[in-house]
Design a protein around this motif. Structure first.
Motif, mmCIF file in Angstrom:
data_model
loop_
_atom_site.group_PDB
_atom_site.id
_atom_site.type_symbol
_atom_site.label_atom_id
_atom_site.label_comp_id
_atom_site.label_asym_id
_atom_site.label_seq_id
_atom_site.Cartn_x
_atom_site.Cartn_y
_atom_site.Cartn_z
ATOM 1 N N LEU A 75 2.888 -8.103 -44.219
ATOM 2 C CA LEU A 75 3.918 -8.136 -45.253
ATOM 3 C C LEU A 75 3.456 -9.055 -46.370
ATOM 4 O O LEU A 75 2.970 -10.161 -46.112
ATOM 5 C CB LEU A 75 5.238 -8.658 -44.668
ATOM 6 C CG LEU A 75 6.359 -8.992 -45.668
ATOM 7 C CD1 LEU A 75 6.864 -7.720 -46.347
ATOM 8 C CD2 LEU A 75 7.506 -9.709 -44.951
ATOM 9 N N LEU A 76 3.571 -8.575 -47.599
ATOM 10 C CA LEU A 76 3.265 -9.391 -48.778
ATOM 11 C C LEU A 76 4.480 -9.390 -49.683
ATOM 12 O O LEU A 76 4.965 -8.330 -50.092
ATOM 13 C CB LEU A 76 2.048 -8.827 -49.519
ATOM 14 C CG LEU A 76 1.720 -9.426 -50.894
ATOM 15 C CD1 LEU A 76 1.494 -10.924 -50.813
ATOM 16 C CD2 LEU A 76 0.493 -8.739 -51.496
ATOM 17 N N LEU A 77 4.995 -10.575 -49.989
ATOM 18 C CA LEU A 77 6.079 -10.729 -50.950
ATOM 19 C C LEU A 77 5.493 -11.226 -52.259
ATOM 20 O O LEU A 77 4.795 -12.238 -52.290
ATOM 21 C CB LEU A 77 7.127 -11.710 -50.425
ATOM 22 C CG LEU A 77 7.826 -11.302 -49.123
ATOM 23 C CD1 LEU A 77 8.837 -12.355 -48.719
ATOM 24 C CD2 LEU A 77 8.502 -9.943 -49.256
ATOM 25 N N HIS A 78 5.766 -10.486 -53.318
ATOM 26 C CA HIS A 78 5.238 -10.785 -54.647
ATOM 27 C C HIS A 78 6.385 -11.328 -55.493
ATOM 28 O O HIS A 78 7.372 -10.636 -55.743
ATOM 29 C CB HIS A 78 4.665 -9.503 -55.246
ATOM 30 C CG HIS A 78 4.189 -9.638 -56.656
ATOM 31 N ND1 HIS A 78 3.964 -8.547 -57.469
ATOM 32 C CD2 HIS A 78 3.893 -10.725 -57.418
ATOM 33 C CE1 HIS A 78 3.553 -8.957 -58.654
ATOM 34 N NE2 HIS A 78 3.508 -10.273 -58.644
ATOM 35 N N PHE A 79 6.258 -12.585 -55.938
ATOM 36 C CA PHE A 79 7.275 -13.230 -56.763
ATOM 37 C C PHE A 79 6.860 -13.135 -58.228
ATOM 38 O O PHE A 79 5.753 -13.541 -58.597
ATOM 39 C CB PHE A 79 7.429 -14.698 -56.368
ATOM 40 C CG PHE A 79 7.817 -14.902 -54.924
ATOM 41 C CD1 PHE A 79 9.145 -14.826 -54.526
ATOM 42 C CD2 PHE A 79 6.852 -15.160 -53.956
ATOM 43 C CE1 PHE A 79 9.508 -15.004 -53.198
ATOM 44 C CE2 PHE A 79 7.209 -15.343 -52.629
ATOM 45 C CZ PHE A 79 8.540 -15.261 -52.246
ATOM 46 N N PHE A 80 7.742 -12.625 -59.080
ATOM 47 C CA PHE A 80 7.402 -12.435 -60.488
ATOM 48 C C PHE A 80 8.685 -12.496 -61.320
ATOM 49 O O PHE A 80 9.789 -12.671 -60.777
ATOM 50 C CB PHE A 80 6.689 -11.092 -60.692
ATOM 51 C CG PHE A 80 7.535 -9.880 -60.381
ATOM 52 C CD1 PHE A 80 8.163 -9.176 -61.403
ATOM 53 C CD2 PHE A 80 7.713 -9.441 -59.069
ATOM 54 C CE1 PHE A 80 8.949 -8.064 -61.129
ATOM 55 C CE2 PHE A 80 8.501 -8.331 -58.788
ATOM 56 C CZ PHE A 80 9.121 -7.636 -59.817
ATOM 57 N N GLY A 81 8.534 -12.342 -62.638
ATOM 58 C CA GLY A 81 9.707 -12.305 -63.513
ATOM 59 C C GLY A 81 9.967 -13.589 -64.266
ATOM 60 O O GLY A 81 10.952 -13.689 -65.000
ATOM 61 N N LYS A 82 9.100 -14.589 -64.108
ATOM 62 C CA LYS A 82 9.198 -15.841 -64.838
ATOM 63 C C LYS A 82 7.816 -16.197 -65.374
ATOM 64 O O LYS A 82 6.807 -15.981 -64.693
ATOM 65 C CB LYS A 82 9.690 -16.976 -63.930
ATOM 66 C CG LYS A 82 11.189 -16.910 -63.596
ATOM 67 C CD LYS A 82 12.031 -17.214 -64.809
ATOM 68 C CE LYS A 82 13.512 -17.221 -64.504
ATOM 69 N NZ LYS A 82 13.908 -18.330 -63.605
#
Length: 501
Positions: free
Chosen positions: A109-116
């Protein structure tokens, strides 16, 4: 035996989302999340791959789908529902996720944090080895797979625990610093009331240390992401990037003529055989192109020449390309088709690569998104012979291939005198990420890949030497384009574990 093969390597483009490719920026309000979650304050979370200490009130569900390249299909799409929760304390962000085993064993599982701004962070949990990597997407707007933070000059500050319950599903529990200050690792830097977007990527049936993820929340089936608020939703605005509709083209251009010449030559990567002095010389210029970003560099040129003939049994090609540096990452590649629209054929096309490790007959099937495969791996044969050498400031590539190999398993095509073969050539020069020079042109303001017909002349037929300029252009979708280009990319990703050994 050491060898280098142009292969999909460790990912296909959609294996790591479509964020970063041909993008336009919108706010989260314009493109709402598929799921909104709040990460409540929890003083103590134990990493044990269970959710026994988690508050079920904050639990959410998001669908993931498999990566395929046919976004226009009307068939129903297989989905898997991921159960996911977040929590935080004064120092860390925690996550729990369960993915049921429906279409194969869930291995990562890879969680990609973005949007900032400045945050393009990820936590990759490997359930095969029960390991974790803190990863980052290196450059905004540049499509490359993520890399471990320490490779980028950052730090590893993630931990995880995984548990595979065969026949049921896989449990993931991970944690990372919520404000580490690791700007090189593009880490999240969040406080109470702030938000971040989260993309979900999953490995089902394949291994995170060997291949790219093959399921995800953001793909051709939909742009699903999670809005995650720390503590409470205070209306914090996210900047979300979504694919911008674009269209690329290729054009059928100058026709090459392969004269019938009955002779024998030595395939040694040189042009010392006298026949090469007797055939038509076609000059060309290949230009720099970054298939990660879609950026074309028409002034970055490599000049070269091509010669071709046949003897009714094999066809022979010779390439001479400007190259002042000997590098084992160099590769001369050729896509071979029976028709000019070989990039759009669902059954696939032939693909040849010649490098310092030898000659490799391969096949590309854009429809299955799996990238180039060796013919011998799919029941075909390595039809042909090739060699590559360096002389002066040039790279010499010489190869031969049967005109009628009768190798349908390898997607090899049969040709005969009087017929046309269609080719598209591309080059890797000192490149870790695959082809970086392509035969391209400006077609009325659009970047176009050049496909060249090769006419196999009959015995006794004299070449005309004329140019057959045909500006017939065929468009293909963004998804098709980048799947094709990704399939040509031997990107080396996550050799991290091997380097550590």
């Amino acid at each position: 035996m050491k060898k280098k093969i142009i292969t999909l390597g460790l990912f296909i483009l959609l294996s790591y989302s479509i964020i970063g490719v041909g993008l336009q920026q919108v706010t989260a309000e314009e493109y709402p999340p598929a799921l909104s979650l709040i990460a409540p304050y929890e003083a103590a979370i134990v990493l044990d791959a269970t959710n026994s200490e988690w508050d079920f009130y904050y639990q959410g569900y998001i669908d993931i789908t498999e990566f395929v390249d046919d976004s226009s299909s009307t068939e129903s799409v297989d989905t898997i529902t991921v159960t996911i929760s977040f929590a935080h304390n004064s120092t860390h962000l925690h996550v729990y996720a369960f993915i049921p085993e429906i279409y194969g064993i869930v291995n990562g599982l890879l969680l990609h944090f973005f949007g900032k701004p400045g945050m393009d962070d990820g936590i990759q949990m490997d359930a095969v080895y029960d390991t974790v990597l803190d990863v980052a997407w290196a450059d905004e707007g540049v499509y490359e797979p993520p890399k471990p933070d320490d490779i980028l000059g950052g730090t590893q500050d993630a931990k995880a625990k995984t548990f595979k319950h065969i026949g049921v599903g896989t449990y993931f529990e991970g944690t990372k610093l919520i404000n580490s200050g690791d700007s090189m690792g593009k880490d999240i830097a969040l406080g109470w009331g702030q938000a971040i977007a989260v993309e979900v990527l999953v490995w089902i049936g394949n291994q995170p240390n060997l291949e790219g993820s093959n399921w995800g929340s953001i793909n051709q089936d939909g742009f699903r992401y999670i809005r995650l608020d720390i503590g409470a939703n205070q209306g914090d605005v996210l900047d979300i990037k979504v694919p911008e509709p674009i269209e690329m083209h290729y054009v059928v251009d100058e026709q090459y003529e392969a004269e019938y010449i009955s002779t024998s030559i030595t395939i040694d990567g040189q042009d010392t055989d006298s026949v090469w002095a007797d055939v038509i010389e076609y000059n060309f210029s290949i230009t720099g192109y970054n298939f990660n970003t879609g950026e074309w560099f028409p002034e970055d040129k490599l000049d070269g020449l091509l010669k071709v003939f046949h003897d009714g049994i094999n066809f022979y090609m010779f390439f001479k390309i400007y190259d002042i540096t000997i590098d084992d990452k160099d590769d001369t590649m050729l896509m071979i088709g029976k028709t000019e629209d070989m990039l759009n054929t669902t059954e696939g096309t032939d693909f040849v690569s010649i490098n310092t490790y030898g000659y490799f007959d391969q096949m590309i099937i854009p429809a299955d998104g799996s990238g180039p495969k060796q013919d011998i791996d799919v029941g075909g044969s390595n039809d042909g012979e090739g060699n590559m050498t360096y002389q002066g400031n040039y790279r010499y590539t010489e190869f031969s291939k049967p005109m009628a190999p009768s190798d349908p398993n390898g997607n090899d095509f049969d040709f005969a005198a009087g017929e046309k073969m269609f080719i598209l050539y591309l080059v890797s020069q000192d490149s870790d990420t695959g082809p970086n020079y392509f035969h391209m042109k400006d077609d009325n303001g659009k970047v176009a890949f050049i496909v060249n017909p090769v006419m196999f002349l009959n015995e006794g037929e004299e070449p005309t030497g004329g140019d057959d300029q045909n500006t017939f252009a065929i468009g293909f979708s963004t998804i098709d384009l980048f799947l094709i280009l990704a399939a040509l990319s031997p990107v080396v990703l996550f050799v991290y574990r091997r380097k550590k050994k």
